[in-house]
Design an enzyme around this catalytic site. Structure first.
Site, PDB file in Angstrom:
ATOM      1  N   LYS A 288      -8.124  -1.327 -19.854  1.00 18.24           N
ATOM      2  CA  LYS A 288      -8.436  -1.286 -21.276  1.00 18.24           C
ATOM      3  C   LYS A 288      -7.186  -1.645 -22.107  1.00 18.24           C
ATOM      4  CE  LYS A 288     -12.219  -0.113 -19.383  1.00 18.24           C
ATOM      5  NZ  LYS A 288     -12.641   1.251 -19.130  1.00 18.24           N
TER       6      LYS A 288
ATOM      7  N   TYR B 110     -16.424   9.648 -19.043  1.00 17.00           N
ATOM      8  CA  TYR B 110     -16.662   8.250 -18.693  1.00 17.00           C
ATOM      9  C   TYR B 110     -17.710   8.199 -17.564  1.00 17.00           C
ATOM     10  CZ  TYR B 110     -15.941   3.657 -16.705  1.00 17.00           C
ATOM     11  OH  TYR B 110     -16.145   2.398 -16.211  1.00 17.00           O
TER      12      TYR B 110
ATOM     13  N   ASP C 288      -8.032  12.071 -19.030  1.00 22.73           N
ATOM     14  CA  ASP C 288      -8.233  10.630 -19.087  1.00 22.73           C
ATOM     15  C   ASP C 288      -7.798  10.201 -20.486  1.00 22.73           C
ATOM     16  OD1 ASP C 288      -9.253   8.057 -19.431  1.00 22.73           O
ATOM     17  OD2 ASP C 288     -10.953   8.407 -18.102  1.00 22.73           O
TER      18      ASP C 288
ATOM     19  N   ARG D   5       0.821  -1.227   0.000  1.00 22.05           N
ATOM     20  CA  ARG D   5       0.000   0.000   0.000  1.00 22.05           C
ATOM     21  C   ARG D   5       0.849   1.268   0.000  1.00 22.05           C
ATOM     22  NH1 ARG D   5      -1.677   2.726   3.864  1.00 22.05           N
ATOM     23  NH2 ARG D   5      -1.486   1.067   5.402  1.00 22.05           N
TER      24      ARG D   5
HETATM   25  C1  LIG Z   1     -13.096   1.982 -18.060  1.00 21.89           C
HETATM   26  C2  LIG Z   1     -12.791   3.415 -18.011  1.00 21.89           C
HETATM   27  C3  LIG Z   1     -12.524   4.066 -16.793  1.00 21.89           C
HETATM   28  C4  LIG Z   1     -12.631   3.378 -15.449  1.00 21.89           C
HETATM   29  O1  LIG Z   1     -11.712   2.370 -15.306  1.00 21.89           O
HETATM   30  P1  LIG Z   1     -11.928   1.085 -14.350  1.00 21.89           P
HETATM   31  O2  LIG Z   1     -10.676   0.329 -14.547  1.00 21.89           O
HETATM   32  O3  LIG Z   1     -13.167   0.394 -14.823  1.00 21.89           O
HETATM   33  O4  LIG Z   1     -12.110   1.602 -12.962  1.00 21.89           O
HETATM   34  C5  LIG Z   1     -12.193   5.410 -16.833  1.00 21.89           C
HETATM   35  N1  LIG Z   1     -12.142   6.089 -17.998  1.00 21.89           N
HETATM   36  C6  LIG Z   1     -12.398   5.498 -19.176  1.00 21.89           C
HETATM   37  C7  LIG Z   1     -12.326   6.311 -20.420  1.00 21.89           C
HETATM   38  C8  LIG Z   1     -12.734   4.155 -19.232  1.00 21.89           C
HETATM   39  O5  LIG Z   1     -13.005   3.579 -20.411  1.00 21.89           O
END
Ligand SMILES: *Cc1c(COP(=O)(O)O)cnc(C)c1O
Length: 389
Positions: free
Chosen positions: A199, A102, A174, A48
């Site tokens: 992703k 998102y 993001d 952590r």
């Molecule tokens: C999936 C996603 C998230 C969140 O991610 P997790 O791993 O599901 O918590 C944030 N931003 C975008 C653009 C995403 O596709």
């Protein structure tokens, strides 16, 4: 540990890797320990504290990929996003966020920030002026997402970064949809880059993780918040993610090529009403995408003509999987109104231009021809059924 590689695929394959001194194995050894010595050591390690050997190794690779000084790895994209937001915001502060966000980030903002006395506004569009209009004296953070979900709108990253700098505001992006292979926002002046590593970084639909990448001083601040919230990632998954990223450059290149070919094909298909892909010349933000993206990405969206029932089309697919999430090596499709944007009111969806006939398509690494054949057989099946009914 080596981090001074130039080529992206070399960084993917080798940056940060741990040396197996004892057995001279080719890959980073995995250290699962949650207990490390505290005496006579330069660093006190603990999962952590985000500083186990495997966490540190992976973070060097992540920082190198995003042209950042440092990075931190989290247990999910939302753990990374929420920790970063709670680092740079406090009671009385204000944040400007892009309207098309998102769903999980939107949900975090509207359900959590008020509890901490943090004010927020969403832009009405995705032009730099839309961000500018929302800035107040108390604005501390500006937050963008490009390409956006699900309509693949493109925000001018440099324009927003410069706006933020002018007002001494921290900019967060993001970068999940583009991946570091297709876009490096720090090169355009953005302060903090966020990723859902679930992703493209994971890329095989079997890892959940998140990333924050930035300069040393900002990562130090995020770290201080992160050890309180505790959203760290297990070392086994850290190690798996390091392995996945070795092929990220190859995967994303194949996915990007597939998306471009698919976008052109869908545009020529008479049963398709509209195609959204920043790589297409008629995409309204194509010129900005060309400047700031190295490739246009593996995601696209399209609208079916209204005589095609989208649910029936999904059922008729044989190769492409109608399923949630995105960016795996397998091609998947989903209906935003039934999944990612289901919680949004019909009115808000209409304002953003998200129709029931809209399909979000995450391209995998299969041959484009096989994917096209699957779409064609599914459409003809649905059409025949309609005609005979
Ligand atoms: C999936 C996603 C998230 C969140 O991610 P997790 O791993 O599901 O918590 C944030 N931003 C975008 C653009 C995403 O596709």
């Amino acid at each position: 540990m080596k981090t001074d590689y130039k080529g992206t695929n070399t960084i993917c394959a080798h940056a940060g890797e741990l040396v197996d001194k004892e057995f001279k194995g080719a890959v980073s050894p995995l250290y699962m320990s949650t207990s490390y010595a505290f005496e006579d050591v330069p660093v006190k390690r603990y999962p952590r504290y985000f500083n186990t050997p495997n966490q540190e190794a992976l973070c060097k690779k992540l920082a190198a990929l995003e042209h950042a000084e440092a990075a931190l790895i989290f247990g999910s994209g939302m753990a990374a996003i929420s920790t970063a937001l709670m680092t740079f915001l406090k009671a009385g502060d204000h944040i400007v966020l892009q309207q098309t966000l998102y769903g999980g980030t939107y949900n975090f903002v509207v359900t959590q920030l008020e509890k901490y006395g943090i004010e927020y506004s969403f832009t009405t569009g995705w032009e730099v002026d839309d961000f500018k209009r929302e800035i107040r004296p108390s604005t501390k953070v500006v937050y963008l997402e490009t390409p956006s979900n699900p309509l693949l709108t493109i925000t001018d990253v440099k324009g927003v970064a410069e706006l933020a700098q002018k007002h001494s505001i921290i900019s967060l992006i993001d970068n999940t949809f583009a991946s570091p292979i297709n876009q490096n926002p720090i090169d355009f002046g953005i302060d903090v880059v966020l990723h859902s590593a679930t992703k493209y970084m994971g890329g095989h639909s079997d890892i959940c993780a998140g990333v924050v990448a930035s300069a040393h001083d900002k990562i130090k601040e995020v770290f201080n918040t992160a050890i309180c919230f505790g959203g760290s990632l297990s070392d086994y998954t850290v190690w798996l993610l390091e392995r996945s990223i070795k092929t990220m450059g190859l995967r994303v290149e194949a996915q990007t090529k597939n998306a471009m070919k698919m976008a052109k094909y869908l545009k020529s298909n008479n049963d398709i009403e509209k195609v959204y892909y920043p790589g297409l010349k008629n995409h309204p933000d194509h010129e900005i995408a060309k400047v700031q993206m190295k490739g246009y990405g593996g995601m696209l969206s399209f609208e079916m003509k209204d005589y095609i029932d989208v649910s029936e089309f999904f059922k008729a697919l044989k190769l492409i999987k109608p399923s949630m999430s995105l960016a795996g090596i397998e091609s998947t499709m989903l209906s935003p109104t039934k999944t990612s944007h289901a919680l949004m009111s019909e009115d808000d969806r209409r304002k953003q231009g998200i129709k029931d006939s809209l399909i979000r398509f995450s391209l995998g690494i299969e041959e484009t021809e096989d994917l096209i054949l699957d779409i064609e057989q599914a459409i003809s099946k649905v059409k025949n059924r309609t005609v005979h009914a």
